[in-house]
Design a protein around this motif. Structure first.
Motif, PDB file in Angstrom:
ATOM      1  N   CYS A   1       0.841  -1.198   0.000  1.00 16.22           N
ATOM      2  CA  CYS A   1       0.000   0.000   0.000  1.00 16.22           C
ATOM      3  C   CYS A   1       0.876   1.248   0.000  1.00 16.22           C
ATOM      4  O   CYS A   1       1.002   1.937   1.037  1.00 16.22           O
ATOM      5  CB  CYS A   1      -0.940  -0.016   1.206  1.00 16.22           C
TER       6      CYS A   1
ATOM      7  N   CYS B   1      -1.237   4.289   3.137  1.00 10.53           N
ATOM      8  CA  CYS B   1      -1.851   4.824   1.906  1.00 10.53           C
ATOM      9  C   CYS B   1      -2.969   5.800   2.242  1.00 10.53           C
ATOM     10  O   CYS B   1      -4.147   5.531   1.961  1.00 10.53           O
ATOM     11  CB  CYS B   1      -2.370   3.692   1.030  1.00 10.53           C
TER      12      CYS B   1
ATOM     13  N   ILE C   1      -5.758   7.124  -0.699  1.00  6.61           N
ATOM     14  CA  ILE C   1      -6.621   6.266  -1.527  1.00  6.61           C
ATOM     15  C   ILE C   1      -7.967   6.936  -1.780  1.00  6.61           C
ATOM     16  O   ILE C   1      -8.458   7.726  -0.980  1.00  6.61           O
ATOM     17  CB  ILE C   1      -6.829   4.878  -0.889  1.00  6.61           C
TER      18      ILE C   1
END
Length: 506
Positions: free
Chosen positions: A190, A232, A235
């Motif tokens: 990620c 992350c 996103i």
């Protein structure tokens, strides 16, 4: 004199035209018998790979001889490996049996049917992809196996080299013994380039008589969620599947709720949220309303789980920019639609076995309040049941189409009364056509009883006849798709007829 002729002499441009007309199995078969076909089609054949390709992707350069040219792993852009990939598989087998199974699977172009073989191949295949493929070209990584954690399946795999992943989908266990390594792999997968994450924690499932998989405990799930946010935060799409059925009874889900409610669990760019909460313990909206309020830019919300509101009103500030809503409970849909002026243009409804008349009236009021609604899909949970009256009533259908006259796309399943005789069927189509003048696509499911009596309009000819009569008086949708389901007291509904009418502009 050259002995090359026919297909071997075709230019690449013609090969590309040929591949556009072939399905995957045909491309695969042709590539096995022609070096020219392999060279021309390998990029197409291995761009998107799944478990059946593991034997090829895991092969060494030496084992590929006499084939030459780039290794198949160099063409991979989309990785999706899962086990079991088919019904027949084995968790434990003897070495000789395993070798024989692997040989047969490879010859037949099937995914590995033995867990040990899958474990060996999936690690080798991903290492080959990392080594041969341009790392920045791999955009998708998917892994699904509730028998092997990430460290078990990908020991010593350096996921950080897949530096341009845009979407990751993971469904696997997170045992506490290897949790630290699992979290490290989540962090590597990620990265900053990630735009979408699908994270499914496996539900309780039995594999044979000896192996039972249990979902991670809530405290473990909370740790994974924290790592996701750290890794992350940018996103745009997030899917979370939170299971129930833990090994310890009466376990608290509070750690999960605290993780979601924590101010640090925030994704500023989040536009699409899909949340499946099968714990069915507490209302996640009431427990985690702060999480929803921190994401005002969400445009798509899909929710399945315990009731969002549990009899309490939903905060009108939750998802003020929502355009697509799909919830499992009709009451949640009504509460979401009535609690604020959200610009919802797409609505997916799920009809349960019994709809109280007062709830049906509230639904119609909610639909009338959605001036922006253009797509309405109504799903019936009873499609796989038997011995019940399925589908919505004609009076309900009339109320639905009169409540949202601006629809361009309408899907529903109507009950048996709509197929009882031609006048009722005529009313069904007339109500839709007369109240939805802007309709472009109609998808209609119709039930009929079995054995049917002669007056039942259960054939496609009866429907086409009625449609022709109705559409002479009203605007014709561009596409009409009709499916007829046979219903009996002993068996689930079975589709017997399906047809589609497409309007052609001359």
């Amino acid at each position: 004199m050259s002995r090359r002729s026919g297909f071997d002499l075709l230019p690449n441009e013609l090969c590309h035209l040929i591949v556009e007309e072939l399905d995957y199995s045909s491309i695969s078969s042709l590539s096995r018998v022609s070096k020219r076909a392999y060279a021309a089609f390998a990029g197409t054949l291995y761009e998107v790979v799944q478990s059946p390709a593991l034997f090829t992707l895991a092969s060494s350069e030496k084992s590929r001889l006499p084939l030459s040219g780039p290794h198949p792993a160099s063409f991979v852009r989309h990785i999706s490996f899962s086990f079991p990939d088919r019904v027949s598989y084995s968790v434990v087998s003897k070495p000789k049996e395993r070798e024989e199974k692997a040989k047969n699977d490879r010859m037949e172009g099937l995914p590995p049917s033995d867990l040990t073989t899958f474990k060996q191949l999936v690690r080798a295949a991903v290492n080959n992809i990392i080594f041969y493929a341009p790392n920045a070209a791999v955009k998708y990584f998917g892994y699904e196996c509730d028998l092997l954690s990430l460290p078990d399946a990908f020991y010593n795999v350096d996921f950080a080299k897949l530096s341009s992943l845009e979407r990751v989908a993971i469904e696997c266990p997170f045992p506490t013994t290897t949790l630290r390594r699992s979290l490290a792999m989540i962090s590597s997968l990620c990265g900053s380039s990630l735009k979408a994450l699908d994270l499914t924690f496996p539900k309780r499932r039995s594999h044979g008589s000896q192996v039972t998989v249990y979902p991670p405990e809530p405290s473990t799930i909370a740790k994974v969620l924290h790592k996701v946010q750290e890794s992350c935060p940018q996103i745009q799409r997030l899917t979370l599947y939170i299971p129930g059925g833990w090994l310890k009874p009466n376990i608290s889900v509070k750690p999960i709720h605290r993780a979601l409610a924590s101010p640090s669990f925030t994704f500023p760019n989040l536009r699409h949220l899909r949340l499946i909460d099968t714990t069915m313990v507490e209302s996640i909206c009431l427990e985690c309303s702060a999480f929803f309020l921190r994401h005002p830019n969400v445009e798509t919300f899909v929710f399945c789980g315990a009731s969002l509101h549990r009899g309490q009103s939903i905060d009108p500030q939750i998802f003020p920019n929502l355009s697509m809503l799909h919830v499992a409970f009709l009451g949640d849909c009504v509460s979401m639609c009535l609690s604020g002026a959200r610009p919802i243009d797409t609505l997916d409804l799920t009809m349960g076995p019994i709809i109280p008349i007062e709830e049906e009236l509230r639904l119609l009021i909610a639909l009338k309040s959605l001036n922006t609604l253009r797509v309405l899909r109504i799903r019936d949970l009873r499609l796989t049941s038997c011995g019940e009256l399925m589908g919505i009533r004609l009076d309900t259908l009339t109320g639905l189409v009169t409540s949202c006259p601006h629809l361009r796309h309408f899907e529903c399943v109507v009950g048996i009364e709509a197929a009882f005789n031609l006048p009722d069927l005529h009313r069904c189509y007339s109500d839709i056509a007369s109240n939805l003048p802007n309709l472009d696509c109609l998808v209609l499911g119709v039930y009929f009883l079995f054995p049917a009596t002669p007056e039942y309009p259960y054939t496609n000819l009866s429907h086409i006849q009625v449609l022709q009569e109705v559409m002479q008086k009203h605007r014709t949708p561009q596409t009409i798709q009709v499916e007829l389901f046979q219903v009996s007291a002993l068996y689930p509904p079975q589709r017997t007829v399906a047809f589609q009418l497409v309007a052609i502009d001359l």
